[in-house]
Design a protein around this motif. Structure first.
Motif, mmCIF file in Angstrom:
data_model
loop_
_atom_site.group_PDB
_atom_site.id
_atom_site.type_symbol
_atom_site.label_atom_id
_atom_site.label_comp_id
_atom_site.label_asym_id
_atom_site.label_seq_id
_atom_site.Cartn_x
_atom_site.Cartn_y
_atom_site.Cartn_z
ATOM 1 N N ILE A 36 -11.375 -18.761 -86.782
ATOM 2 C CA ILE A 36 -11.346 -18.039 -85.514
ATOM 3 C C ILE A 36 -10.837 -16.614 -85.725
ATOM 4 N N HIS A 37 -9.963 -16.423 -86.697
ATOM 5 C CA HIS A 37 -9.489 -15.070 -87.024
ATOM 6 C C HIS A 37 -10.682 -14.176 -87.363
ATOM 7 N N GLU A 38 -11.558 -14.679 -88.239
ATOM 8 C CA GLU A 38 -12.710 -13.880 -88.658
ATOM 9 C C GLU A 38 -13.702 -13.689 -87.516
ATOM 10 N N PHE A 39 -13.896 -14.715 -86.707
ATOM 11 C CA PHE A 39 -14.814 -14.599 -85.576
ATOM 12 C C PHE A 39 -14.378 -13.487 -84.633
ATOM 13 N N VAL A 40 -13.143 -13.559 -84.185
ATOM 14 C CA VAL A 40 -12.657 -12.602 -83.195
ATOM 15 C C VAL A 40 -12.564 -11.211 -83.801
ATOM 16 N N ASN A 59 -25.788 -18.311 -80.388
ATOM 17 C CA ASN A 59 -24.953 -19.164 -81.226
ATOM 18 C C ASN A 59 -25.489 -19.371 -82.627
ATOM 19 N N ALA A 60 -24.558 -19.533 -83.546
ATOM 20 C CA ALA A 60 -24.855 -20.034 -84.889
ATOM 21 C C ALA A 60 -24.356 -21.472 -84.970
ATOM 22 N N ASP A 61 -24.945 -22.232 -85.890
ATOM 23 C CA ASP A 61 -24.555 -23.637 -86.075
ATOM 24 C C ASP A 61 -24.718 -23.957 -87.550
ATOM 25 N N MET A 62 -23.604 -24.055 -88.255
ATOM 26 C CA MET A 62 -23.631 -24.224 -89.712
ATOM 27 C C MET A 62 -22.802 -25.425 -90.136
ATOM 28 N N SER A 63 -23.272 -26.149 -91.139
ATOM 29 C CA SER A 63 -22.478 -27.199 -91.784
ATOM 30 C C SER A 63 -22.449 -26.956 -93.292
ATOM 31 N N ARG A 64 -21.286 -27.183 -93.882
ATOM 32 C CA ARG A 64 -21.099 -27.091 -95.320
ATOM 33 C C ARG A 64 -20.085 -28.150 -95.741
ATOM 34 N N SER A 65 -20.120 -28.522 -96.997
ATOM 35 C CA SER A 65 -19.167 -29.487 -97.548
ATOM 36 C C SER A 65 -18.654 -28.930 -98.859
ATOM 37 N N ALA A 89 -17.029 -11.575 -82.160
ATOM 38 C CA ALA A 89 -17.622 -12.786 -81.584
ATOM 39 C C ALA A 89 -16.795 -13.222 -80.381
ATOM 40 N N THR A 90 -17.440 -13.916 -79.453
ATOM 41 C CA THR A 90 -16.707 -14.463 -78.314
ATOM 42 C C THR A 90 -15.721 -15.518 -78.777
ATOM 43 N N GLY A 91 -16.108 -16.258 -79.804
ATOM 44 C CA GLY A 91 -15.274 -17.329 -80.341
ATOM 45 C C GLY A 91 -16.162 -18.378 -80.976
ATOM 46 N N HIS A 92 -15.741 -19.639 -80.905
ATOM 47 C CA HIS A 92 -16.526 -20.739 -81.456
ATOM 48 C C HIS A 92 -17.723 -21.036 -80.555
ATOM 49 N N ALA A 93 -18.863 -21.304 -81.161
ATOM 50 C CA ALA A 93 -20.034 -21.736 -80.408
ATOM 51 C C ALA A 93 -19.830 -23.141 -79.850
ATOM 52 N N TYR A 94 -18.966 -23.923 -80.476
ATOM 53 C CA TYR A 94 -18.652 -25.298 -80.074
ATOM 54 C C TYR A 94 -17.360 -25.674 -80.781
ATOM 55 N N SER A 95 -16.770 -26.782 -80.406
ATOM 56 C CA SER A 95 -15.519 -27.199 -81.030
ATOM 57 C C SER A 95 -15.739 -27.405 -82.526
ATOM 58 N N PRO A 96 -15.012 -26.699 -83.373
ATOM 59 C CA PRO A 96 -15.273 -26.759 -84.812
ATOM 60 C C PRO A 96 -14.820 -28.074 -85.426
ATOM 61 N N ILE A 97 -15.562 -28.508 -86.436
ATOM 62 C CA ILE A 97 -15.221 -29.709 -87.194
ATOM 63 C C ILE A 97 -14.742 -29.281 -88.569
ATOM 64 N N ILE A 98 -13.496 -29.586 -88.878
ATOM 65 C CA ILE A 98 -12.949 -29.390 -90.218
ATOM 66 C C ILE A 98 -12.437 -30.754 -90.645
ATOM 67 N N ALA A 99 -13.273 -31.499 -91.347
ATOM 68 C CA ALA A 99 -13.035 -32.928 -91.570
ATOM 69 C C ALA A 99 -12.923 -33.230 -93.056
ATOM 70 N N PHE A 156 -19.271 -25.563 -88.011
ATOM 71 C CA PHE A 156 -18.790 -24.544 -87.077
ATOM 72 C C PHE A 156 -19.805 -23.414 -86.992
ATOM 73 N N GLY A 157 -19.654 -22.587 -85.978
ATOM 74 C CA GLY A 157 -20.532 -21.440 -85.815
ATOM 75 C C GLY A 157 -19.939 -20.469 -84.824
ATOM 76 N N ALA A 158 -20.279 -19.211 -84.987
ATOM 77 C CA ALA A 158 -19.801 -18.168 -84.085
ATOM 78 C C ALA A 158 -20.723 -18.045 -82.876
ATOM 79 N N GLU A 159 -20.145 -17.663 -81.754
ATOM 80 C CA GLU A 159 -20.922 -17.273 -80.575
ATOM 81 C C GLU A 159 -20.840 -15.760 -80.434
ATOM 82 N N TYR A 160 -21.985 -15.112 -80.366
ATOM 83 C CA TYR A 160 -22.027 -13.657 -80.247
ATOM 84 C C TYR A 160 -22.986 -13.278 -79.119
ATOM 85 N N ALA A 161 -22.471 -12.581 -78.108
ATOM 86 C CA ALA A 161 -23.282 -12.163 -76.958
ATOM 87 C C ALA A 161 -24.012 -13.354 -76.331
#
Length: 429
Positions: free
Chosen positions: A219-223, A272-278, A227-237, A264-269
Motif C-alpha cells: 500500500i505504501h507503493e500504491f499510494v 484496476n489491476a489484478d495480479m497473482s504471484r508466488s 493509486a487510489t489504493g487496493h483494487a480489492y482486499s489483498p491476499i498475502i498467504a 493484489f492489484g492497484a486501483e488507478y482512476a
C-alpha cells in the motif's frame, strides 16, 4: 483526487455509444452508489457506481445522470445533477465538484444542483415513452441490501406507472466489456504501479517477516504513485494459508521454507489491476515447489494462447481443465485411472484447481460482461491458473492481465517478474 483527471473524451464517447442503443424516445437515469454506514457515525470510504462513472467520470456521492437523446428541449438531452457544496461541507468534508469542474470532467454542459432533479425530471419524463433504469446485474452479485438503484426503481414505477420501463444493464454489459484506448492506458498504469509494488516486496521478504508487514509495503507503493489504493482486499498467504482461496487475514509469520502466494492489484482512476504471484520466503524454491510452479506457469502460458476473438467462455475453461489435468498427472497428484473414472460434472482436477481461469477486468475487478458471450477484441481478461495442495502446505497461483487485439494478445503485465530465475535473482540481489 490523486490521479490526473481522465480526458472527458472517454465519457463523451461512452454516452454516445450508450445513446445509440436506446429505443426511440427513451430517457435513462443513473444514480451514484449509497454511502454505506460502517459503525457509529462513520461510513465506509465511498465507491462510485461503476456505470455512472463510465458515463460521466464523476466520482462523487449523491450524483445523478439523466440521458434523453430525443428530448424536445435540447437543454435536457444530457443533464448532470450534483450535491451543492457550502461552507459547512467545505470545512468538514473538503473538496466537491464545482459546476465548471464537472463540465471539464464529464463534457456535460447542463449541470444542476441535486435539488433541481425532481422538477427537471417532471418536466421531461412525460415526453418519453421508455424509461431506462439501472441495477447491478453482475451475475456474481447477490443483493441483500436494498441499495439506491433498487429504491429508485420502486420510486419511479410509483411516480410514472404508465411508462414502459427498460433495463440499462444489458446495454452496459455490451459496452463496458470492450475497452477503449484510454481505458487500456489507465489499466496499464494500474498494472505498472502493481509491478513496482511487487518488485518492492521481492526485495523486502525474508524469513520472519509478517504477512501484514508485506501488505504495508504494497500500500505504501500504491499510494506513493497516486493509486487510489487496493483494487480489492489483498491476499498475502504464506504456507498453508496459500491453499485458502480468499484468505486475507494477512497475520501469519512467513517461515523459512514456505511459499507466499500474493494476489493484489492497484486501483488507478477507478481502473484496476489484478495480479497473482508466488515466491519462496527464503529466496529459493525447493525442487518440489519449483515443479509445481512450472506446471502452473505452463498452464498460464498455454491458456493465454487460447484467448482470441470468438473464443467461447465455457469451451475455453474446458480446454484449460485438460491442460491442468496433464500437469497434475505429471506432478503425481492425479493418476490416469482417476481421470478415466472422473465425474464429468466434477472433473478430477477440481480437487487441486477449484476456480475459473479468467474473468473480465475493468472498472470492476470482476468486470461486467456476458458469461455466454464469446471473447472479443478489446476485452481485458485475467489468466490465473493455480494448484493448491493442503497436505503439502503449498499453494501456487500465477496471474497476468491481458488484452485481446486483432493481432493477438497484449500482456499488460509482461514487465512483471514471472519466471523462477527472475524472482530468485531479485530476492537474492
Amino acid at each position: 483526487m490523486k490521479q490526473k483527471t481522465v480526458a472527458c473524451n472517454l465519457f463523451i464517447l461512452n454516452r454516445e455509444n450508450f445513446a445509440k442503443k436506446l429505443k426511440s424516445n427513451s430517457l435513462a437515469i443513473f444514480q451514484s452508489n449509497d454511502e454505506f454506514p460502517r459503525s457509529g457515525d462513520q461510513n465506509f470510504i465511498f465507491k462510485q457506481n461503476a456505470d455512472l462513472f463510465y458515463l460521466s467520470g464523476i466520482d462523487q456521492e449523491k450524483t445523478i445522470l439523466l440521458i434523453f437523446p430525443d428530448c424536445p428541449n435540447p437543454l435536457y438531452k444530457e443533464v448532470l445533477f450534483l450535491r451543492q457544496t457550502d461552507n459547512h461541507i467545505k470545512v468538514w468534508e473538503g473538496y466537491k465538484y464545482t459546476k465548471e469542474e464537472a463540465l471539464e470532467t464529464s463534457g456535460i454542459s447542463a449541470i444542476y444542483w441535486l435539488e433541481d432533479f425532481d422538477a427537471i425530471l417532471q418536466s421531461v419524463a412525460n415526453y418519453a415513452d421508455h424509461i431506462y433504469l439501472n441495477a447491478n446485474e453482475n451475475d456474481r452479485a447477490v443483493a441483500e441490501v436494498p441499495y439506491r438503484d433498487l429504491r429508485f426503481i420502486n420510486e419511479m414505477k410509483a411516480r410514472f406507472p404508465l411508462h414502459h420501463f427498460e433495463r440499462s444493464a444489458p446495454i452496459m454489459r455490451q459496452l463496458r466489456v470492450v475497452k477503449s484506448e484510454i481505458e487500456v492506458k489507465l489499466t496499464r498504469q494500474a498494472c505498472n504501479i502493481t509491478r513496482d509494488a511487487f518488485i518492492r516486496v521481492l526485495k523486502f521478504v525474508k524469513p520472519g517477516v509478517k504477512e501484514y508487514e508485506i501488505e504495508a509495503e504494497i500500500i505504501h507503493e500504491f499510494v506513493r504513485q497516486g493509486a487510489t489504493g487496493h483494487a480489492y482486499s489483498p491476499i498475502i498467504a504464506s504456507g498453508y494459508n496459500a491453499t485458502i482461496l480468499h484468505y486475507n487475514d494477512n497475520s501469519r509469520v512467513c517461515k523459512d521454507g514456505d511459499v507466499i502466494l500474493f494476489d493484489f492489484g492497484a486501483e488507478y482512476a477507478n481502473y484496476n489491476a489484478d495480479m497473482s504471484r508466488s515466491i519462496p520466503v527464503n529466496g529459493k524454491f525447493t525442487d518440489r515447489q519449483a515443479a509445481v510452479y512450472q506446471s502452473v506457469l505452463h498452464v498460464m502460458k498455454e491458456s493465454t494462447k487460447l484467448l482470441k476473438p470468438g473464443t467461447d467462455w465455457n469451451a475455453y475453461h474446458e480446454q484449460v481443465g485438460e491442460l491442468m489435468t496433464e500437469q497434475l498427472i505429471k506432478l503425481k497428484l492425479l493418476t490416469t485411472e482417476q481421470v478415466k473414472k472422473q465425474d464429468s460434472k466434477i472433473p478430477a482436477y477440481k480437487k487441486y484447481f477449484m476456480h475459473g481461469t479468467s474473468h473480465h477486468l475493468g472498472i470492476d475487478v470482476h468486470d461486467f460482461a456476458g458469461r455466454y458471450t464469446p471473447f472479443a477484441e478489446g476485452n481485458i481478461l485475467t489468466v490465473e491458473p493455480g494448484i493448491y495442495i493442503p497436505e503439502e502446505n503449498l499453494g501456487i497461483r500465477l496471474e497476468n492481465d491481458v488484452l485481446i487485439t486483432a493481432n493477438g494478445i497484449v500482456d499488460l503485465m509482461a514487465n512483471i517478474p514471472l519466471e523462477i530465475e527472475e524472482i530468485e535473482d531479485i530476492m537474492n540481489s
